[in-house]
Motif scaffolding. Structure first.
Motif, short mmCIF file in Angstrom:
data_model
loop_
_atom_site.label_atom_id
_atom_site.label_comp_id
_atom_site.label_asym_id
_atom_site.label_seq_id
_atom_site.Cartn_x
_atom_site.Cartn_y
_atom_site.Cartn_z
N GLU A 13 0.83 -1.20 0.00
CA GLU A 13 0.00 0.00 0.00
C GLU A 13 0.87 1.25 0.00
N THR A 14 1.94 1.23 0.77
CA THR A 14 2.86 2.36 0.81
C THR A 14 3.52 2.57 -0.54
N LEU A 15 3.95 1.48 -1.18
CA LEU A 15 4.57 1.60 -2.49
C LEU A 15 3.58 2.13 -3.53
N ALA A 16 2.34 1.67 -3.47
CA ALA A 16 1.34 2.14 -4.43
C ALA A 16 1.11 3.64 -4.26
N LEU A 17 1.03 4.10 -3.02
CA LEU A 17 0.83 5.52 -2.75
C LEU A 17 2.03 6.32 -3.26
N GLU A 18 3.22 5.85 -2.95
CA GLU A 18 4.43 6.55 -3.39
C GLU A 18 4.51 6.60 -4.91
N GLU A 19 4.13 5.53 -5.58
CA GLU A 19 4.17 5.51 -7.04
C GLU A 19 3.18 6.50 -7.62
N ARG A 20 1.99 6.60 -7.04
CA ARG A 20 1.00 7.57 -7.51
C ARG A 20 1.50 9.00 -7.33
N ILE A 21 2.14 9.25 -6.20
CA ILE A 21 2.70 10.58 -5.95
C ILE A 21 3.81 10.86 -6.96
N ARG A 22 4.66 9.88 -7.18
CA ARG A 22 5.77 10.05 -8.14
C ARG A 22 5.24 10.39 -9.54
N ARG A 23 4.22 9.67 -9.96
CA ARG A 23 3.66 9.91 -11.30
C ARG A 23 3.04 11.30 -11.40
N ARG A 24 2.31 11.71 -10.36
CA ARG A 24 1.70 13.04 -10.38
C ARG A 24 2.76 14.13 -10.35
N ALA A 25 3.82 13.94 -9.57
CA ALA A 25 4.92 14.91 -9.53
C ALA A 25 5.56 15.04 -10.91
N TYR A 26 5.69 13.92 -11.61
CA TYR A 26 6.26 13.96 -12.96
C TYR A 26 5.32 14.73 -13.90
N GLU A 27 4.01 14.52 -13.76
CA GLU A 27 3.06 15.26 -14.58
C GLU A 27 3.20 16.77 -14.34
N LEU A 28 3.36 17.14 -13.08
CA LEU A 28 3.54 18.56 -12.75
C LEU A 28 4.82 19.11 -13.38
N TYR A 29 5.87 18.32 -13.35
CA TYR A 29 7.15 18.70 -13.97
C TYR A 29 6.95 18.93 -15.48
N ILE A 30 6.23 18.04 -16.13
CA ILE A 30 5.96 18.17 -17.57
C ILE A 30 5.14 19.43 -17.83
N GLU A 31 4.11 19.66 -16.98
CA GLU A 31 3.25 20.83 -17.15
C GLU A 31 4.05 22.13 -17.02
N ARG A 32 5.11 22.12 -16.25
CA ARG A 32 5.95 23.31 -16.09
C ARG A 32 6.95 23.46 -17.22
N GLY A 33 6.91 22.59 -18.20
CA GLY A 33 7.81 22.70 -19.34
C GLY A 33 9.13 21.99 -19.16
N ASN A 34 9.16 20.95 -18.35
CA ASN A 34 10.36 20.13 -18.13
C ASN A 34 11.53 20.93 -17.54
N GLU A 35 11.22 21.96 -16.78
CA GLU A 35 12.26 22.77 -16.16
C GLU A 35 12.59 22.21 -14.79
N SER A 36 13.87 21.93 -14.55
CA SER A 36 14.27 21.40 -13.25
C SER A 36 14.37 22.53 -12.24
N GLY A 37 14.48 22.16 -10.97
CA GLY A 37 14.65 23.14 -9.91
C GLY A 37 13.47 23.20 -8.96
N SER A 38 12.37 22.55 -9.30
CA SER A 38 11.19 22.59 -8.43
C SER A 38 10.73 21.18 -8.07
N GLU A 39 11.67 20.25 -8.01
CA GLU A 39 11.31 18.86 -7.75
C GLU A 39 10.59 18.68 -6.42
N LEU A 40 11.10 19.33 -5.39
CA LEU A 40 10.47 19.20 -4.07
C LEU A 40 9.08 19.80 -4.08
#
Length: 74
Positions: A13-40
């Motif tokens: 359950e913990t891994l599934a939650l972490e994976e969902r968070i990871r995927r959403r964080a990546y979507e946010l990164y893509i939405e920002r135009g693939n610019e690094s610096g805001s990973e946290l």
């Protein structure tokens, strides 16, 4: 006598939650135009969105289990 330790979530359950968070964080990164610096910031926003959605789903499920029209059982 010490208080009982809080129950831990199952690893899967913990891994599934972490994976969902990871995927959403990546979507946010893509939405920002693939610019690094805001990973946290992306991770924290994704975590908040996922946890809020989980809580909302739990609230909705409990409302369905106990409709407002039913009187409380005492």
């Amino acid at each position: 006598m010490p208080a009982p330790a809080p129950a831990k979530k199952p690893l899967i359950e913990t891994l599934a939650l972490e994976e969902r968070i990871r995927r959403r964080a990546y979507e946010l990164y893509i939405e920002r135009g693939n610019e690094s610096g805001s990973e946290l910031d992306d991770w924290l926003q994704a975590e908040e969105e996922i946890r809020r959605a989980q809580e909302q789903a739990i609230d909705e499920a409990s409302e369905e289990s106990f409709p407002a029209s039913d009187p409380p059982a005492y």
